[in-house]
Design a protein around this motif. Structure first.
Motif, PDB file in Angstrom:
ATOM      1  N   GLY A 135       4.980  -6.784  10.413  1.00 49.50           N
ATOM      2  CA  GLY A 135       5.018  -6.836  11.869  1.00 49.50           C
ATOM      3  C   GLY A 135       4.829  -8.236  12.425  1.00 49.50           C
ATOM      4  O   GLY A 135       5.367  -8.575  13.483  1.00 49.50           O
ATOM      5  N   GLU A 136       4.069  -9.068  11.712  1.00 47.26           N
ATOM      6  CA  GLU A 136       3.880 -10.452  12.147  1.00 47.26           C
ATOM      7  C   GLU A 136       5.214 -11.188  12.163  1.00 47.26           C
ATOM      8  O   GLU A 136       5.575 -11.851  13.139  1.00 47.26           O
ATOM      9  N   ARG A 153      -2.087  -2.698  12.545  1.00 46.11           N
ATOM     10  CA  ARG A 153      -1.865  -3.346  11.251  1.00 46.11           C
ATOM     11  C   ARG A 153      -2.898  -2.891  10.223  1.00 46.11           C
ATOM     12  O   ARG A 153      -2.549  -2.530   9.099  1.00 46.11           O
ATOM     13  N   TYR A 154      -4.171  -2.912  10.620  1.00 43.25           N
ATOM     14  CA  TYR A 154      -5.210  -2.561   9.650  1.00 43.25           C
ATOM     15  C   TYR A 154      -5.305  -1.050   9.437  1.00 43.25           C
ATOM     16  O   TYR A 154      -5.773  -0.605   8.383  1.00 43.25           O
ATOM     17  N   ASP A 156       4.392  -4.855  15.321  1.00 48.30           N
ATOM     18  CA  ASP A 156       3.692  -3.817  14.566  1.00 48.30           C
ATOM     19  C   ASP A 156       4.220  -2.422  14.900  1.00 48.30           C
ATOM     20  O   ASP A 156       4.102  -1.502  14.089  1.00 48.30           O
ATOM     21  N   MET A 179       6.953  -2.171  12.503  1.00 48.21           N
ATOM     22  CA  MET A 179       6.361  -1.886  11.189  1.00 48.21           C
ATOM     23  C   MET A 179       6.053  -0.401  11.042  1.00 48.21           C
ATOM     24  O   MET A 179       6.326   0.209   9.994  1.00 48.21           O
ATOM     25  N   PRO A 222       2.226  -3.776   5.646  1.00 48.22           N
ATOM     26  CA  PRO A 222       1.585  -3.833   6.970  1.00 48.22           C
ATOM     27  C   PRO A 222       1.756  -5.163   7.703  1.00 48.22           C
ATOM     28  O   PRO A 222       1.790  -5.187   8.936  1.00 48.22           O
ATOM     29  N   THR A 223       1.869  -6.268   6.977  1.00 45.10           N
ATOM     30  CA  THR A 223       1.977  -7.571   7.634  1.00 45.10           C
ATOM     31  C   THR A 223       3.398  -7.919   8.070  1.00 45.10           C
ATOM     32  O   THR A 223       3.605  -8.979   8.674  1.00 45.10           O
ATOM     33  N   ALA A 238      -2.375  -4.820  18.197  1.00 44.43           N
ATOM     34  CA  ALA A 238      -1.617  -5.210  17.008  1.00 44.43           C
ATOM     35  C   ALA A 238      -2.499  -5.179  15.769  1.00 44.43           C
ATOM     36  O   ALA A 238      -2.103  -4.659  14.715  1.00 44.43           O
ATOM     37  N   LEU A 239      -3.702  -5.714  15.886  1.00 43.50           N
ATOM     38  CA  LEU A 239      -4.621  -5.712  14.747  1.00 43.50           C
ATOM     39  C   LEU A 239      -5.020  -4.295  14.368  1.00 43.50           C
ATOM     40  O   LEU A 239      -5.127  -3.962  13.179  1.00 43.50           O
TER      41      LEU A 239
END
Length: 287
Positions: A219-220, A108-109, A42, A45, A216-217, A104-105
């Motif tokens: 990074g996963e 991301r959000y 992330d 990202m 945003p995803t 990370a969450l």
């Protein structure tokens, strides 16, 4: 060997160099503090979004976007270290895992909230067109990303092994208490390590954004690549991350060329698991 196959291999090497670049930051943090940063992908990202914002506001490419991304991500790395990592390092491994996973969450959000869920991209010609070298066609964006990635990864290795700063960081990673008695401040060295690791992801993100989608995803996906690269190369080894990144890039490209892009991840991860079965410490990891 056909020119098409050579082109596929060269493309894989250039992509693998970028994999190695952002994976080297992950292996640096592990080698320095024995912490696995689940937010690493992330960070990349965010570097991609910084490059997009720079292009949107100023119309500038990675020549401007990459330095800005380094500054932003390095600052974020220092903030994360003092606000989160320094505290969870005192706890059990589970606290470190859940702490970086929560980070990370959060990142991301936050990106979802600020930029939305739409796929974004930079113009295809933001770096240049396509070069034709002895019949091998190479995108300028991928060539720039690969070359810069190799230079920065090599520079990071030199920094860690041939400079006073690198020696101090190594001393802290070996024994922080003894290093403190020698006048080295562990907090400072660890904060610098996070700044370097995050800054490297900023460069990688700004370079990847020139030829990869931005969402945003993402990074996963990049985080998984980083973990596979570091595990294959050996945790704590920057040269190992470089070799592993190049191998993964070539295997991905050849798999996509021979059996289809849909199956390339299956090939990479299957070979990765088979390799770890025989050498769990990785290519250059310590037993």
């Amino acid at each position: 060997m056909s020119s098409i196959l050579v082109q596929v291999i060269v493309g894989g090497l250039l992509l693998g160099a970028v994999y190695a670049l952002f994976s080297s930051g992950l292996t640096l943090i592990w080698g320095m503090m024995n912490i696995v940063n689940f937010a690493h992908g992330d960070f990349v990202m965010l570097g991609m979004y910084v490059a997009f914002v720079v292009w949107t506001l100023f119309g500038a490419g990675p020549i401007v976007g990459a330095p800005v991304a380094v500054l932003v991500l390095a600052t974020l790395g220092v903030i994360v270290y003092f606000a989160l990592i320094r505290s969870i390092m005192k706890g059990p491994m589970l606290a470190q895992i859940l702490g970086t996973f929560g980070l990370a969450l959060l990142l991301r959000y936050a990106a979802f909230w600020w930029f939305g869920a739409n796929f974004l991209s930079l113009p295809e010609n933001i770096v240049g067109g396509t070069f034709d070298v002895f019949g091998i066609r190479i995108q300028a964006s991928r060539l720039l990303a690969g070359v810069v990635a190799l230079v920065v990864t090599g520079g990071l290795h030199v920094l860690l092994t041939r400079t006073t700063l690198g020696s101090k960081m190594l001393a802290v990673s070996e024994d922080s208490a003894a290093a403190q008695l020698m006048g080295i401040r562990p907090d400072t060295m660890q904060a610098i390590a996070w700044a370097i690791a995050a800054g490297v992801t900023g460069i990688a993100g700004a370079l990847i954004a020139t030829f990869f989608y931005i969402v945003p995803t993402v990074g996963e996906t990049l985080g998984i690549v980083a973990f596979v690269t570091v595990s294959l190369g050996g945790f704590g080894s920057v040269p190992g991350a470089l070799v592993a990144g190049l191998l993964i890039g070539v295997i991905e490209s050849l798999s996509a060329y021979w059996i289809g892009a849909v199956y390339k991840d299956i090939v990479v991860y299957s070979l990765f698991l088979c390799f770890l079965w025989f050498r769990p410490q990785g290519l250059m990891g310590k037993t």
